[in-house]
Design an enzyme around this catalytic site. Structure first.
Site, mmCIF file in Angstrom:
data_model
loop_
_atom_site.group_PDB
_atom_site.id
_atom_site.type_symbol
_atom_site.label_atom_id
_atom_site.label_comp_id
_atom_site.label_asym_id
_atom_site.label_seq_id
_atom_site.Cartn_x
_atom_site.Cartn_y
_atom_site.Cartn_z
ATOM 1 N N ARG A 43 -1.157 18.170 14.071
ATOM 2 C CA ARG A 43 -0.337 19.151 14.795
ATOM 3 C C ARG A 43 -0.140 20.452 14.024
ATOM 4 O O ARG A 43 0.139 21.488 14.599
ATOM 5 C CB ARG A 43 1.028 18.536 15.128
ATOM 6 N N ASP A 175 -10.275 -2.854 6.885
ATOM 7 C CA ASP A 175 -9.468 -3.530 5.883
ATOM 8 C C ASP A 175 -10.091 -3.067 4.572
ATOM 9 O O ASP A 175 -11.211 -3.474 4.247
ATOM 10 C CB ASP A 175 -9.557 -5.051 6.002
ATOM 11 N N HIS A 176 -9.400 -2.200 3.847
ATOM 12 C CA HIS A 176 -10.075 -1.549 2.723
ATOM 13 C C HIS A 176 -10.497 -2.547 1.638
ATOM 14 O O HIS A 176 -11.351 -2.248 0.816
ATOM 15 C CB HIS A 176 -9.247 -0.387 2.158
ATOM 16 N N LYS A 180 -14.291 -3.037 -1.196
ATOM 17 C CA LYS A 180 -14.297 -3.127 -2.661
ATOM 18 C C LYS A 180 -15.590 -3.805 -3.115
ATOM 19 O O LYS A 180 -15.982 -4.831 -2.563
ATOM 20 C CB LYS A 180 -13.080 -3.917 -3.152
ATOM 21 N N GLU A 214 0.888 -7.038 -7.638
ATOM 22 C CA GLU A 214 1.059 -5.594 -7.813
ATOM 23 C C GLU A 214 2.277 -5.343 -8.683
ATOM 24 O O GLU A 214 3.324 -5.977 -8.490
ATOM 25 C CB GLU A 214 1.274 -4.919 -6.466
ATOM 26 N N ASP A 233 2.113 -7.067 5.588
ATOM 27 C CA ASP A 233 1.525 -5.993 4.783
ATOM 28 C C ASP A 233 0.281 -6.450 4.017
ATOM 29 O O ASP A 233 -0.658 -5.677 3.856
ATOM 30 C CB ASP A 233 2.587 -5.468 3.798
ATOM 31 N N HIS A 238 -5.489 -8.479 4.004
ATOM 32 C CA HIS A 238 -6.251 -8.583 2.754
ATOM 33 C C HIS A 238 -6.427 -10.028 2.258
ATOM 34 O O HIS A 238 -7.531 -10.435 1.897
ATOM 35 C CB HIS A 238 -5.587 -7.764 1.644
HETATM 36 C C1 BG6 Z 1 -2.036 -1.782 1.456
HETATM 37 C C2 BG6 Z 1 -0.595 -2.213 1.506
HETATM 38 O O1 BG6 Z 1 -2.731 -2.224 2.587
HETATM 39 O O2 BG6 Z 1 -2.652 -2.338 0.298
HETATM 40 C C3 BG6 Z 1 0.134 -1.804 0.247
HETATM 41 O O3 BG6 Z 1 0.030 -1.626 2.626
HETATM 42 C C4 BG6 Z 1 -0.592 -2.294 -0.979
HETATM 43 O O4 BG6 Z 1 1.473 -2.273 0.239
HETATM 44 C C5 BG6 Z 1 -2.072 -1.904 -0.917
HETATM 45 O O5 BG6 Z 1 0.016 -1.712 -2.119
HETATM 46 C C6 BG6 Z 1 -2.844 -2.558 -2.037
HETATM 47 O O6 BG6 Z 1 -4.140 -2.047 -2.061
HETATM 48 P P1 BG6 Z 1 -4.965 -1.982 -3.425
HETATM 49 O O7 BG6 Z 1 -6.316 -1.523 -3.011
HETATM 50 O O8 BG6 Z 1 -4.236 -1.026 -4.319
HETATM 51 O O9 BG6 Z 1 -4.948 -3.368 -3.964
#
Ligand code: BG6
Length: 483
Positions: A43, A175-176, A180, A214, A233, A238
């Site tokens: 926007r 899903d990132h 990896k 984490e 989350d 993941h």
């Molecule tokens: C995200 C979560 O999908 O993945 C976060 O929303 C989390 O809470 C993150 O910190 C972790 O990703 P990575 O790649 O840093 O392990």
């Protein structure tokens, strides 16, 4: 063919921190299709040059030493900006006009939804209504960030609504973790070697631990996090992805449909918890100080730590527990999959530890990527005393000192190339929710197991360790085994 990448949510964090730096790196490596364009939509009112200048700063920061002014100058010429409001259908018609004005002939497009999740459905409907999903003049694909729904019902509704504008093969759910390198290496480890396969089953594996620890706290995301909690989350996406890749059968070929079929079969096999399982097979925790985070209600019962013990009912894994564990405020950042093999059936040497530890294969996904094998060797100059030794494989050592590419590079490139293997399919996402939803519901009910407070900087609540001891097992609580 020159493609166009359209990013909705152009002024957001993800765009500047991840997407543009990843596209820049791909451009530098010569991997982006020739003459590709990037169009940002949000926007805010930017001129093309203003947006390029803003991105230059952030990309330089995230690309670090690899940033090069001359490369950026060439790359930035391919960047455009088109103001638009996702809720306004007329802006999509205008976007279509703008895209045609900068494209010539047949041209593929990837629409990246990097917006607030509440806007996914509207964005997709408006893309469809404006004719922007029509792929008669080049492919049209849409990439959708997580979270994909907040439960099974919303995920189903979202899938249904998306399917009225895009076919399933046009949809790329991110899903990132799947981007990896080490996660992809699990495919190589399992399916490009013959020595592990005979052991990869209930006959030799005692249990599997999948830990995503984490150190960070919820920080500025507390408002979102408190409504989500760790199961939505981290687990629905993941951790279940890591579980699927660890437990799946070899696909008939490395083809998106077949890979995803095998992953989905794992989810079908996951035994759904019922009755007393919710209390006996889960552990919940919240770090001390969570309630003081800005945006968290004083009485919040949101979990920042969880353990689930899951079973996969099939021939390969019957009776083998998969322990999934994740938490914020833990002792370090580490993501690891531990395959714990069974102990030797009989202890031959008097000086061996009793009970013997058993072999372990540690797949370290991050921060340092690699694999470590644990096995017993003789202590030199002892009669027949044994100790655990390790064989280490570190990715860093094999990448010529270069850091591994960020997950988004691989995922963006795959979406451009039409390879959906590393993206979640609609049935996969829905099945994942069908496993997680009942646990979330049970944890909100009077029968919920206690929410344990834990001190930051450790491995979660002490109760998680006690619980594991009661099962005659130990957590592999080692901060990155490889550096
Ligand atoms: C995200 C979560 O999908 O993945 C976060 O929303 C989390 O809470 C993150 O910190 C972790 O990703 P990575 O790649 O840093 O392990």
């Amino acid at each position: 063919m020159a493609d166009t990448i359209v990013i909705f949510g152009a002024s957001g964090d993800l765009t500047s921190r991840k997407l543009i730096p990843a596209l820049y790196q791909l451009f530098v490596k010569g991997r982006l299709p020739e003459a590709s364009r990037i169009v940002g939509v949000s926007r805010s009112d930017f001129e093309h040059q203003q947006w390029r200048d803003a991105l230059r700063k952030t990309t330089a920061e995230f690309a670090g030493d690899t940033f090069d002014n001359a490369q950026w100058a060439r790359f930035s010429e391919t960047i455009f900006y088109q103001p638009g409001d996702i809720t306004n259908p007329a802006d999509f018609v205008a976007l279509g006009g703008f895209l045609e004005s900068i494209e010539s002939g047949e041209c593929g497009r990837v629409y990246y939804l990097s917006t607030m999740p509440q806007l996914y459905e509207t964005a997709i409907t408006n893309l469809g209504d404006a004719g922007l999903s029509d792929d008669s003049n080049g492919f049209r694909r849409v990439i959708i960030e997580k979270p994909f729904g907040t439960d099974l019902k919303t995920a189903k509704a979202l899938n249904q609504s998306i399917h009225s504008s895009f076919r399933e093969d046009q949809i790329y759910r991110i899903d990132h973790y799947l981007g990896k390198e080490t996660v992809q290496n699990i495919f190589a480890l399992r399916f490009a070697n013959s020595i592990f396969e005979p052991l990869w089953n209930r006959n030799y594996v005692d249990h599997v631990q999948i830990t995503v620890a984490e150190e960070v706290l919820v920080g500025r995301r507390a408002g979102y996090y408190d409504t989500s909690g760790i199961l939505r989350d981290m687990f629905q996406n993941h951790l279940l992805q890591l579980l699927m890749i660890t437990a799946m059968e070899p696909p008939a070929s490395y083809d998106a449909a077949l890979v995803r079929d095998e992953k989905v079969k794992v989810l079908h096999g996951i035994r759904r918890m019922t009755g007393g399982d919710f209390a006996s097979d889960t552990v919940r925790g919240q770090y001390a100080g969570y309630l003081d985070e800005e945006g968290v209600p004083a009485e919040s019962l949101t979990e920042t730590f969880a353990v689930l013990k899951l079973y996969c009912d099939n021939w390969r894994w019957q009776g083998v527990p998969f322990y999934l564990r994740s938490g914020k405020g833990m002792s370090c950042r580490t993501t690891q999959i531990v395959i714990q093999f069974k102990q030797v059936p009989y202890v031959l040497f008097d000086d061996m530890p009793k009970p013997p530890i058993g072999n372990r294969l540690v797949i370290q996904v991050q921060p340092a990527e690699g694999i470590q094998m644990h096995f017993e060797t003789k202590v030199p100059d002892s009669e027949m005393r044994t100790r655990t030794s390790t064989l280490d494989f570190s990715f860093q050592g094999t990448s010529g000192g270069k850091s591994l590419p960020d997950a988004y590079q691989r995922l963006l490139l795959d979406a451009l190339n039409g390879d959906a293997s590393l993206f979640a399919r609609s049935d996969e996402v829905e099945l994942a929710w069908s496993i997680i939803d009942p646990i979330i519901a049970a944890w909100k009910s009077p029968a919920a197991p206690p929410l344990h407070r834990y001190q930051k900087g450790l491995w979660g609540p002490d109760e998680a360790a006690v619980w594991m001891h009661q099962q005659h097992r130990e957590w592999f609580d080692v901060c990155p085994v490889l550096r």
